[in-house]
Design an enzyme around this catalytic site. Structure first.
Site, PDB file in Angstrom:
ATOM      1  N   LYS A  70       4.024  24.434 -11.615  1.00  0.00           N
ATOM      2  CA  LYS A  70       5.029  24.709 -12.648  1.00  0.00           C
ATOM      3  C   LYS A  70       4.819  26.058 -13.354  1.00  0.00           C
ATOM      4  O   LYS A  70       5.779  26.717 -13.726  1.00  0.00           O
ATOM      5  CB  LYS A  70       5.051  23.581 -13.682  1.00  0.00           C
ATOM      6  CG  LYS A  70       5.667  22.284 -13.148  1.00  0.00           C
ATOM      7  CD  LYS A  70       5.750  21.244 -14.248  1.00  0.00           C
ATOM      8  CE  LYS A  70       6.497  20.004 -13.780  1.00  0.00           C
ATOM      9  NZ  LYS A  70       6.741  19.068 -14.878  1.00  0.00           N
ATOM     10  N   ASP A 106      12.505  19.047 -18.446  1.00  0.00           N
ATOM     11  CA  ASP A 106      11.673  17.952 -18.978  1.00  0.00           C
ATOM     12  C   ASP A 106      12.048  17.585 -20.415  1.00  0.00           C
ATOM     13  O   ASP A 106      12.072  16.403 -20.774  1.00  0.00           O
ATOM     14  CB  ASP A 106      10.181  18.313 -18.904  1.00  0.00           C
ATOM     15  CG  ASP A 106       9.653  18.279 -17.483  1.00  0.00           C
ATOM     16  OD1 ASP A 106      10.210  17.529 -16.660  1.00  0.00           O
ATOM     17  OD2 ASP A 106       8.680  19.009 -17.194  1.00  0.00           O
TER      18      ASP A 106
END
Ligand code: ATR
Length: 281
Positions: A70, A106
Site C-alpha cells: 500500500k 478504506d
C-alpha cells in the site's frame, strides 16, 4: 494500448491466497451482467514496481493493492486522490486518460459500514469523543474518517506511545495520544470505540481495552473480521452496547473501485455478506 474488450481488474499482495476481494467483485460482475474479470495476483515486494509499470500493457483497467504494497503504490502512482494523499497509502488503482491514479477507499468503507448499521454513530460528532486503539497502518484511514465526520476529540491509545504521538502531530490537535495502560482513566468519556489492532483475532488474545466503564450509549466496532465477533465485540454485546463488526468495511471499501473499473456503482447486500461469511468459516 490495451485492446482487450473484457475489462480486467485484480488484487495484488503477498501473500494473497486469503483475499476475499475476488468473491466480492465477481459477485458484482455477475449481478450486474458485466463481462469483466477480477483475479488475485501474488506479487512479492521486489516485483511490485515492475508489476505496476506493466499493468496497462498486461490489459488491466485497474485493481486493488493490499499488504505489503500500500505504501509502495502510494509512491508509484502518477496521481493521488485527496484521501490517499492524507492517509499515505493506496489501496485502489485506476486509469484516467492513461494516467495511473491511486486512491484509498478504506476510510469510505469504514464510515459506510457504520452508516449502514448504525445511522446515528456520528450524529452530533462535534460533541462526541472517539477512542481508537492501535496506531499502525490500518489506523490512519480510521483517523481520517473520524476527523472527516467531525468528532470533537479522538483519544488514540497505543502500546507504543511514540507512534500515537507521531500520528497526532501529523493528523490533528484533536487527537490525544495515550498509552494503552491509560485507557481506563478515559473510557468513561467515550462515545465511540474502535479497535484497529490485530488483538482479538485469537482465542487467548488479551482484550485491547477494558470497557466496563464506557458510556451505556457507546458504539463499539472492530476492523478485524476474523472472527466476526472479536473479544471486544463480545464483551460490548454482553454489556448491551451497540456493536458493529468489521466485515462491512471490507465489503464497502470495494464499492468505489468496482465503479471506477466497471462503470456501475454496486450494492452491498445481505447475499454478498453471506457469500463472504461462508468463506470465512
Ligand atoms: P498495521 O500497520 O497493519 O496496522 P501493525 O504495524 O502490526 O499493523 O500495527 C498494528 C497495531 O496493533 C499497532 O498499533 C500495534 O502496537 P505498537 O505500535 O505498539 O506495535 C498494535 N499491536 C499489535 N500487537 C499488539 C499487542 N499484542 N498488544 C498491544 N498492541 C498491539
Amino acid at each position: 494500448m490495451n485492446k482487450t474488450k473484457i475489462k480486467q481488474a485484480f488484487v495484488c499482495g503477498f501473500p494473497i491466497a486469503h483475499s476475499k476481494s475476488p468473491i466480492i467483485h465477481n459477485y458484482w460482475l455477475k449481478q450486474n451482467n458485466i463481462a469483466g474479470s477480477y483475479e488475485k495476483i501474488a506479487v512479492e515486494s521486489e516485483n511490485f514496481n515492475a508489476f505496476i509499470i506493466e499493468l496497462q500493457q498486461n490489459g488491466f483497467t485497474g485493481g486493488n493493492v493490499t499488504l505489503p504494497h500500500k505504501e509502495a503504490a502510494f509512491q508509484q502512482v502518477q496521481k493521488l486522490d485527496e484521501v490517499a494523499q492524507k492517509i499515505g497509502a493506496v489501496n485502489t488503482l485506476w486509469y484516467e486518460n492513461d494516467i495511473l491514479y491511486g486512491g484509498n477507499t478504506d476510510a469510505y468503507g469504514f464510515t459506510a459500514n457504520l452508516d449502514q448499521y448504525c445511522e446515528d454513530w456520528s450524529k452530533n460528532a462535534d460533541q462526541k469523543t472517539a477512542m481508537v486503539i492501535g496506531a499502525g497502518g490500518a489506523c490512519r484511514a480510521i483517523l481520517y474518517a473520524l476527523l472527516e465526520r467531525g468528532f470533537s476529540k479522538i483519544i488514540l491509545a497505543n502500546r507504543t506511545l511514540k507512534t500515537a504521538q507521531k500520528l497526532a502531530d501529523e493528523f490533528s490537535d484533536k487527537i490525544l495520544p495515550i498509552n494503552l495502560e491509560e485507557t481506563s482513566s478515559h473510557i468513561s468519556s467515550v462515545d465511540f470505540l474502535v479497535n484497529t489492532t490485530s488483538l482479538g483475532m485469537y482465542e487467548d488474545d488479551a482484550l485491547p481495552v477494558d470497557i466496563k466503564n464506557i458510556k451505556s450509549t457507546a458504539v463499539v466496532t472492530d476492523i478485524v473480521y476474523t472472527p466476526l465477533k472479536t473479544k471486544l465485540l463480545k464483551q460490548a454485546e454482553a454489556m448491551n452496547l451497540k456493536t458493529i463488526d468489521g466485515l462491512g468495511m471490507l465489503l464497502h471499501q470495494a464499492v468505489p473501485g468496482f465503479e471506477k473499473w466497471f462503470g456501475v456503482r454496486p450494492q452491498v447486500n445481505q447475499e454478498l455478506r453471506n457469500l463472504v461469511l461462508a468463506e470465512l468459516k
